[in-house]
Design an enzyme around this catalytic site. Structure first.
Site, PDB file in Angstrom:
ATOM      1  N   GLU A  42       0.847  -1.191   0.000  1.00 18.70           N
ATOM      2  CA  GLU A  42       0.000   0.000   0.000  1.00 18.70           C
ATOM      3  C   GLU A  42       0.883   1.241   0.000  1.00 18.70           C
ATOM      4  O   GLU A  42       1.942   1.275   0.612  1.00 18.70           O
ATOM      5  CB  GLU A  42      -0.881  -0.005   1.255  1.00 18.70           C
ATOM      6  N   LYS A 114      -9.561   1.173  -2.301  1.00 18.11           N
ATOM      7  CA  LYS A 114      -9.764   0.712  -0.923  1.00 18.11           C
ATOM      8  C   LYS A 114     -11.151   1.111  -0.426  1.00 18.11           C
ATOM      9  O   LYS A 114     -11.547   2.276  -0.516  1.00 18.11           O
ATOM     10  CB  LYS A 114      -8.682   1.326  -0.039  1.00 18.11           C
ATOM     11  N   CYS A 155      -5.003  -3.255   3.203  1.00 10.91           N
ATOM     12  CA  CYS A 155      -4.744  -2.883   4.599  1.00 10.91           C
ATOM     13  C   CYS A 155      -5.967  -3.059   5.514  1.00 10.91           C
ATOM     14  O   CYS A 155      -6.320  -4.183   5.855  1.00 10.91           O
ATOM     15  CB  CYS A 155      -4.203  -1.455   4.644  1.00 10.91           C
TER      16      CYS A 155
END
Length: 284
Positions: A42, A114, A155
């Site tokens: 990320e 995300k 994440c």
């Protein structure tokens, strides 16, 4: 199908050009070891907590340095290259935390924004408001590739098991979790969350991470990992600095593992019965 994968650990700074050079070097090294799917962490492009400075360096997808370099690298090396994420300008001050997958010809196969924003206040005084800068995605993405079906997460998404379960139910055999986990949350939860997602869905998990002390003052946990469907860690990096984690993956293991523990098939719909509040009076 048996193939080799690599999870690239980086310690990205605030300079996108320097980070692009580091990515280039590490990806070439991983490909030299035979990896045909390579994942970076990320925020490969920059770890920059200063929102003004971040917005000043933003580019659209077609002009972004990391995107252009990754596309060229994939074509040059003949690999599937997955940029875990980088900040992409969407216009009108909006930013996407966006991952990219490029094919061996350099073409973009897909991107993933995300979904879950990291908005937390930790007890060590650290506070994060990802939603103050980034626009959350609203679409799960799965790519049907020559070596297997790959699902996407980034994440904080790892804390939302339904994202993984829905992709597993749709046939995902591998799940990507590029990350920049904080030191505190990483020490407590990184390994157990990744292994849980692998075990409960009977899938491989590939998690390239940021690791170390960054120029913007943050410290990330590192420990990039590749995990098999039984929860075994096939490879793991240390906590700080650059690393390349390599593992051979055999996607037939997914079907044999799911046959042993068929929880994807055994799940059942149910209702939740909400009982009336107890009086709390237990006196005889």
């Amino acid at each position: 199908m048996v193939f080799k994968v690599a999870a690239i650990q980086m310690c990205s700074g605030v300079d996108a050009a320097a980070n692009a050079e580091a990515m280039d070097r590490l990806v070439r090294e991983a490909a030299g070891h035979g990896a045909t799917y390579i994942q970076t962490p990320e925020m490969t492009g920059a770890m920059q907590r200063d929102r003004v400075a971040l917005r000043a360096m933003l580019k659209g997808e077609h002009d972004d340095l990391i995107v252009r370099r990754a596309s060229a690298l994939a074509a040059t090396l003949g690999i599937h290259l997955h940029v875990g994420s980088t900040a992409i300008g969407l216009g009108e001050g909006k930013i996407a935390n966006r991952g990219f997958l490029f094919g061996p010809d350099g073409s973009k196969i897909c991107h993933y924004d995300k979904i879950h924003m990291f908005d937390v206040d930790l007890d060590n005084g650290e506070s994060f408001r990802e939603s103050s800068a980034y626009s959350a995605g609203d679409t799960a993405v799965m790519a049907d590739l020559p070596f297997g079906k790959l699902g996407f997460a980034i994440c904080y998404d790892v804390r939302f098991p339904d994202l993984f379960r829905r992709q597993a139910m749709a046939g995902a055999e591998l799940m990507s979790v590029p990350a920049a986990f904080t030191q505190q949350t990483g020490e407590a939860h990184w390994e157990i969350l990744l292994r849980a997602r692998a075990i409960e869905n009977g899938m491989f998990v590939i998690a390239a991470a940021q690791g170390g002390r960054h120029e913007d003052g943050r410290t990330t946990y590192g420990h990039s990992m590749i995990i098999d469907p039984w929860g075994k860690i096939l490879g793991e990096a240390g906590g700080e600095g650059e690393a390349i984690v390599l593992a051979e993956i055999d996607t037939t293991v997914v079907s044999t593992t799911r046959a042993k523990i068929p929880n994807l098939k055994n799940g059942r719909a149910f209702t939740l019965a909400e009982l009336p509040r107890a009086s709390g009076d237990f006196a005889a």
